[in-house]
Design a protein around this motif. Sequence first.
Motif, mmCIF file in Angstrom:
data_model
loop_
_atom_site.group_PDB
_atom_site.id
_atom_site.type_symbol
_atom_site.label_atom_id
_atom_site.label_comp_id
_atom_site.label_asym_id
_atom_site.label_seq_id
_atom_site.Cartn_x
_atom_site.Cartn_y
_atom_site.Cartn_z
ATOM 1 N N GLU A 25 -4.269 -2.588 9.945
ATOM 2 C CA GLU A 25 -5.393 -3.305 9.345
ATOM 3 C C GLU A 25 -5.184 -3.534 7.846
ATOM 4 N N TYR A 26 -4.663 -2.521 7.154
ATOM 5 C CA TYR A 26 -4.439 -2.603 5.711
ATOM 6 C C TYR A 26 -3.015 -2.174 5.391
ATOM 7 N N TRP A 74 8.825 -2.775 0.009
ATOM 8 C CA TRP A 74 7.732 -3.128 -0.901
ATOM 9 C C TRP A 74 6.628 -2.124 -0.627
ATOM 10 N N LEU A 75 6.062 -1.582 -1.674
ATOM 11 C CA LEU A 75 4.986 -0.603 -1.527
ATOM 12 C C LEU A 75 3.800 -1.049 -2.367
ATOM 13 N N ARG A 76 2.651 -1.167 -1.732
ATOM 14 C CA ARG A 76 1.426 -1.600 -2.427
ATOM 15 C C ARG A 76 0.861 -0.447 -3.223
ATOM 16 N N ARG A 77 0.536 -0.719 -4.477
ATOM 17 C CA ARG A 77 -0.071 0.294 -5.340
ATOM 18 C C ARG A 77 -1.583 0.287 -5.156
ATOM 19 N N SER A 78 -2.230 1.366 -5.522
ATOM 20 C CA SER A 78 -3.684 1.467 -5.363
ATOM 21 C C SER A 78 -4.431 0.550 -6.319
ATOM 22 N N ASP A 79 -3.740 0.004 -7.339
ATOM 23 C CA ASP A 79 -4.387 -0.949 -8.245
ATOM 24 C C ASP A 79 -4.158 -2.394 -7.809
ATOM 25 N N GLY A 80 -3.535 -2.584 -6.624
ATOM 26 C CA GLY A 80 -3.314 -3.913 -6.074
ATOM 27 C C GLY A 80 -1.935 -4.477 -6.354
#
Length: 103
Positions: free
Chosen positions: A10-11, A61-67
Motif C-alpha cells: 500500500e505504501y 531507492w529508499l523513501r525517507r520519512s520526510d518524503g
Amino acid sequence: MFDEWRVSDEYPTLFLLSRPVWVDTARVLPASGIRQDELPLWVRASGLRVEPRLLGRQTAWLRRSDGGWLAVVEVSAASSNGQSRISTTLWLTPEVITPAPET
C-alpha cells in the motif's frame, strides 16, 4: 541489507534494483584543501584515491520519512599505488548520481 525492512504494498518505501551509476564524489566527498605537493610521498601513494567521479552499482531507492529519496550505491576505490582496495555502501541524494551505460 534490507532483511528487516518491512515492505508494504500500500505504501512502498523500498525499491530494489541493480544498475550502474556514476557518483559525483566531488560533491559527496569534497577535497581536503591540502596541496598535494605539501604531503609526504607515502601519503600520496598509499592513501585512498578519490576520483571526481566513481562508477558504482545502485542497489535500491529508499523513501525517507520526510518524503525524499536516498539512492543506495555500492562503490569500490583503491589507493593511489593500487595496493589497497575498499568497497563500501553509500546512501546518497538523487542529484549526486547519474545512470551509466551497462558494460
